[in-house]
Write an enzyme that holds these catalytic residues in place. Structure first.
Site, PDB file in Angstrom:
ATOM      1  N   PHE A 146     -13.547  25.281  -4.325  1.00 54.48           N
ATOM      2  CA  PHE A 146     -13.816  25.059  -2.906  1.00 54.48           C
ATOM      3  C   PHE A 146     -12.617  25.544  -2.104  1.00 54.48           C
ATOM      4  CE2 PHE A 146     -14.470  22.642   0.993  1.00 54.48           C
ATOM      5  CZ  PHE A 146     -15.835  22.809   1.187  1.00 54.48           C
ATOM      6  N   VAL A 154      -7.322  21.221   0.971  1.00 59.90           N
ATOM      7  CA  VAL A 154      -8.174  20.277   1.693  1.00 59.90           C
ATOM      8  C   VAL A 154      -7.825  20.431   3.172  1.00 59.90           C
ATOM      9  CG1 VAL A 154      -8.922  17.885   1.916  1.00 59.90           C
ATOM     10  CG2 VAL A 154      -8.049  18.698  -0.290  1.00 59.90           C
ATOM     11  N   ILE A 155      -8.817  20.823   3.961  1.00 61.91           N
ATOM     12  CA  ILE A 155      -8.608  21.068   5.385  1.00 61.91           C
ATOM     13  C   ILE A 155      -9.279  19.943   6.172  1.00 61.91           C
ATOM     14  CG2 ILE A 155      -9.007  22.676   7.297  1.00 61.91           C
ATOM     15  CD1 ILE A 155      -9.118  24.926   5.116  1.00 61.91           C
ATOM     16  N   GLY A 177     -13.767  16.696  10.984  1.00 58.79           N
ATOM     17  CA  GLY A 177     -14.005  15.683  11.994  1.00 58.79           C
ATOM     18  C   GLY A 177     -14.376  14.318  11.444  1.00 58.79           C
ATOM     19  N   THR A 178     -14.350  14.164  10.105  1.00 61.85           N
ATOM     20  CA  THR A 178     -14.721  12.882   9.499  1.00 61.85           C
ATOM     21  C   THR A 178     -13.604  12.374   8.609  1.00 61.85           C
ATOM     22  OG1 THR A 178     -15.685  13.846   7.499  1.00 61.85           O
ATOM     23  CG2 THR A 178     -17.127  13.680   9.433  1.00 61.85           C
ATOM     24  N   HIS A 225     -13.664  12.210   5.525  1.00 64.89           N
ATOM     25  CA  HIS A 225     -13.751  12.886   4.219  1.00 64.89           C
ATOM     26  C   HIS A 225     -12.395  13.424   3.769  1.00 64.89           C
ATOM     27  CE1 HIS A 225     -15.001  16.281   1.508  1.00 64.89           C
ATOM     28  NE2 HIS A 225     -15.725  15.291   1.016  1.00 64.89           N
ATOM     29  N   PHE A 278       2.176  19.407  -8.015  1.00 64.74           N
ATOM     30  CA  PHE A 278       1.160  19.219  -6.985  1.00 64.74           C
ATOM     31  C   PHE A 278       1.200  20.391  -6.012  1.00 64.74           C
ATOM     32  CE2 PHE A 278      -0.413  17.322  -2.988  1.00 64.74           C
ATOM     33  CZ  PHE A 278      -1.630  16.823  -3.441  1.00 64.74           C
ATOM     34  N   ARG A 288       0.417  28.754   4.336  1.00 67.03           N
ATOM     35  CA  ARG A 288       1.035  28.157   3.143  1.00 67.03           C
ATOM     36  C   ARG A 288       0.579  28.831   1.842  1.00 67.03           C
ATOM     37  NH1 ARG A 288       1.032  24.836   7.200  1.00 67.03           N
ATOM     38  NH2 ARG A 288       2.588  23.207   7.444  1.00 67.03           N
TER      39      ARG A 288
END
Length: 156
Positions: free
Chosen positions: A22, A82-83, A86-87, A89, A114, A128
């Site tokens: 993902f 992980v971006i 709006g939630t 999540h 990590f 990044r």
């Protein structure tokens, strides 16, 4: 005074690089940076590097644990992105990945670097992954190698 510090060259190290599919448009750059650092700076042979692809960042801890339990690797590099959206999540995925990976490293007694980006937006992630802010995949790979060398100096 005795000082212990790990170097970066680890030509005999066996390293697993685990990456989330993902956000692959970002993560592919992290993998390129990690593998380049392992080979060029760490002098790790190609046959001593294993690339493992998982669906997303949330799946990293379980896969890292299985690899650690296999006792086939001296270090593991976990990569993903992980971006924030709006939630909530983002908090669950980023927190689950970071806590799970840290837990595996301590419990399995193996360096797990990590290299999961947790960013506010796509632009920060791109920065990044090899542009303005360097490549965090390469940095994670170097951390893994340094820890392999450092832990070799510390007798359990």
């Amino acid at each position: 005074m005795k000082v212990l510090e790990g170097g970066l060259a680890a030509p005999k190290a066996r390293v697993a690089v685990v990456v989330a599919r993902f956000n692959s448009f970002i993560n592919d750059s992290l993998v390129e940076g990690a593998v380049d650092a392992l080979k060029r700076i760490g002098q790790v042979k190609d046959e001593n590097i294993t690339l493992v692809r998982v669906p997303g960042a949330y799946e990293l801890p379980l896969t890292v644990r299985r690899l650690a339990d296999s006792k086939q690797y001296d270090a593991i590099v976990a990569l993903g992105t992980v971006i924030r959206g709006g939630t909530a999540h983002f908090e669950y995925v980023a927190g689950g990945a970071s806590n799970g990976i840290a837990h595996v490293s301590v419990e399995a007694n193996i360096p797990v670097a990590f290299g999961v980006l947790t960013t506010e937006n796509i632009e920060q992630a791109i920065d990044r992954a090899g542009t303005k802010s360097g490549n965090k995949g390469a940095e994670a790979a170097l951390v893994a190698l340094e820890m392999v060398n450092l832990l070799d100096q510390i007798k359990a």
